[in-house]
Design a protein around this motif. Sequence first.
Motif, mmCIF file in Angstrom:
data_model
loop_
_atom_site.group_PDB
_atom_site.id
_atom_site.type_symbol
_atom_site.label_atom_id
_atom_site.label_comp_id
_atom_site.label_asym_id
_atom_site.label_seq_id
_atom_site.Cartn_x
_atom_site.Cartn_y
_atom_site.Cartn_z
ATOM 1 N N ALA A 42 43.016 42.080 25.178
ATOM 2 C CA ALA A 42 42.492 40.715 25.315
ATOM 3 C C ALA A 42 42.550 40.272 26.772
ATOM 4 O O ALA A 42 41.592 39.678 27.294
ATOM 5 N N ARG A 43 43.641 40.560 27.433
ATOM 6 C CA ARG A 43 43.809 40.185 28.847
ATOM 7 C C ARG A 43 42.718 40.811 29.701
ATOM 8 O O ARG A 43 42.106 40.150 30.538
ATOM 9 N N GLN A 44 42.453 42.078 29.495
ATOM 10 C CA GLN A 44 41.402 42.762 30.243
ATOM 11 C C GLN A 44 40.037 42.156 29.949
ATOM 12 O O GLN A 44 39.218 41.987 30.859
ATOM 13 N N SER A 45 39.797 41.816 28.696
ATOM 14 C CA SER A 45 38.518 41.215 28.312
ATOM 15 C C SER A 45 38.324 39.857 28.973
ATOM 16 O O SER A 45 37.245 39.557 29.500
ATOM 17 N N PHE A 46 39.359 39.023 28.958
ATOM 18 C CA PHE A 46 39.244 37.706 29.579
ATOM 19 C C PHE A 46 39.117 37.808 31.093
ATOM 20 O O PHE A 46 38.438 36.998 31.718
ATOM 21 N N ARG A 47 39.735 38.810 31.700
ATOM 22 C CA ARG A 47 39.565 39.018 33.143
ATOM 23 C C ARG A 47 38.103 39.328 33.471
ATOM 24 O O ARG A 47 37.560 38.866 34.463
ATOM 25 N N LYS A 48 37.465 40.137 32.626
ATOM 26 C CA LYS A 48 36.046 40.450 32.827
ATOM 27 C C LYS A 48 35.193 39.196 32.710
ATOM 28 O O LYS A 48 34.260 39.000 33.490
ATOM 29 N N VAL A 49 35.522 38.351 31.732
ATOM 30 C CA VAL A 49 34.792 37.088 31.581
ATOM 31 C C VAL A 49 34.936 36.260 32.850
ATOM 32 O O VAL A 49 33.959 35.695 33.367
#
Length: 70
Positions: free
Chosen positions: A11-18
């Motif tokens: 989730a952290r990686q996904s939100f960083r991409k966002v």
Amino acid sequence: SATEVRQYEVARQSFRKVLQANPTDPVAIEAMGNISFSFRRWDEAIQYGQKMLDMKVGKRANYIIGKSYY
């Protein structure tokens, strides 16, 4: 558990991409504040907590900032 940690990291990686695509995305900023706090990444939690305050996002910004300092 290890599974929960892995899910938070994904989730952290996904939100960083966002946030790379849209640095002011309120959902991603709030999520990163909460995730950083949960992982005891205090400096990061404070940073996102301040962004939450600045943008008037979420209800836990003051809590995250205060607890991250102490």
